[in-house]
Design an enzyme around this catalytic site. Structure first.
Site, short mmCIF file in Angstrom:
data_model
loop_
_atom_site.label_atom_id
_atom_site.label_comp_id
_atom_site.label_asym_id
_atom_site.label_seq_id
_atom_site.Cartn_x
_atom_site.Cartn_y
_atom_site.Cartn_z
N ASP A 18 94.61 28.74 47.17
CA ASP A 18 95.15 28.32 45.88
C ASP A 18 96.45 29.11 45.69
O ASP A 18 96.64 30.16 46.32
CB ASP A 18 94.13 28.64 44.78
CG ASP A 18 94.67 28.38 43.39
OD1 ASP A 18 95.23 27.29 43.17
OD2 ASP A 18 94.54 29.27 42.54
N ASP A 20 98.59 29.66 42.29
CA ASP A 20 98.81 30.43 41.07
C ASP A 20 97.73 31.47 40.83
O ASP A 20 96.54 31.15 40.82
CB ASP A 20 98.88 29.48 39.87
CG ASP A 20 100.00 28.45 40.02
OD1 ASP A 20 100.86 28.64 40.89
OD2 ASP A 20 100.00 27.46 39.27
#
Length: 279
Positions: A18, A20
């Protein structure tokens, strides 16, 4: 350490990240709000609203419903934006905005996975126009990101073509596994959010990074590793640690040089002794 280099006779593997709050310390999309304002894409009110959204996101209070509202807001906000202008703004400000907020720990993990022979794939809910340049900056092999519909005029229509969120991330990973030949049971995944549980559950080695409350609880219950990333640093300022193969190579060269020096020293002494004997 992540173990030895992959055995290439086995199926390929990958590490899925992922973006962020996992690889970078902020929301990738919201980080560009000031640049979009300076480029005339949004007004001051929108800048303030995205600043508040960034605060909520960083505070760990963005649950599923808030993320959905944020998606709807950003989709409406970008309606009519010229795609080429967006790409140019991102390219011009990428190093100034994103480079300083990359977690040193994440950059090291990416290097270690590459050294071990694994592909690195960024899987992000943010838009492709933002995520793809960041993926290139990080040296990722592939990127999965949200895609907006682009009209015939080259502008966003405000509609979402593909939303990389929740279960759709896991579906994208499975599709990649089929097309690229990844063995998901031997793959790794990293995320900070409970919304990525489907993605984490789809691999053999899931990791929770700076997890929100729900993901932390799940990780503890399932015995998943919990990682704490807290050192954002510019990539060029990182103190790079040589990879394992590099260290082995350096050691081998050093040993060869030492051996050659010893041989030369012994040979030299024998020659000197022989010379004195002849005298």
């Amino acid at each position: 350490m992540l173990g030895l280099v992959e055995n290439h006779s086995l199926p390929r593997t990958a590490a899925f990240f992922d973006l962020d709050k996992t690889v970078i310390a902020k929301s990738s999309t919201l980080t560009f709000s000031k640049s979009f304002y300076q480029g005339g894409l949004i007004n001051r009110r929108a800048v303030l609203r995205t600043a508040y959204a960034q605060f909520v996101f960083l505070a760990g209070g963005a649950d599923h419903d808030q993320m959905e509202r944020m998606r709807e807001y950003l989709s409406a906000l970008c309606r009519g934006w010229n795609v080429q202008q967006v790409k140019e703004i991102v390219a011009e400000t990428l190093h100034d905005l994103i480079d300083p907020i990359i977690y040193d720990e994440a950059a090291s993990l990416i290097e270690e996975h590459h050294t071990a022979g694994r592909d690195v794939v960024i899987v992000s809910t943010s838009g492709a126009e933002v995520v793809e340049p960041i993926g290139e900056l990080l040296g990722a092999d592939r990127v999965v990101a949200t895609r907006m519909v682009v009209g015939a005029d080259g502008c966003f229509t405000g509609e979402v073509e593909y939303y990389a969120y929740g279960p759709t991330k896991a579906a994208a990973i499975k599709e990649l596994a089929e097309s690229e030949g990844y063995d998901l049971d031997r793959c790794h995944a990293y995320s900070d959010s409970a919304t990525d549980l489907p993605m984490l559950e789809s691999v053999g080695y899931p990791h929770a990074v700076n997890p929100d409350r729900t993901l932390r609880r799940e990780a503890l219950a399932r015995g998943w590793p919990i990682l704490d990333f807290h050192r954002p640093v510019r990539l060029k300022e990182r103190r790079r640690t040589p990879s394992r193969p590099a260290l082995v190579a350096v050691a081998a060269v050093g040993a060869a040089a030492a051996t050659a020096g010893l041989v030369w020293f012994v040979s030299r002494r024998r020659t000197t002794r022989a010379r004195f004997t002849l005298v």
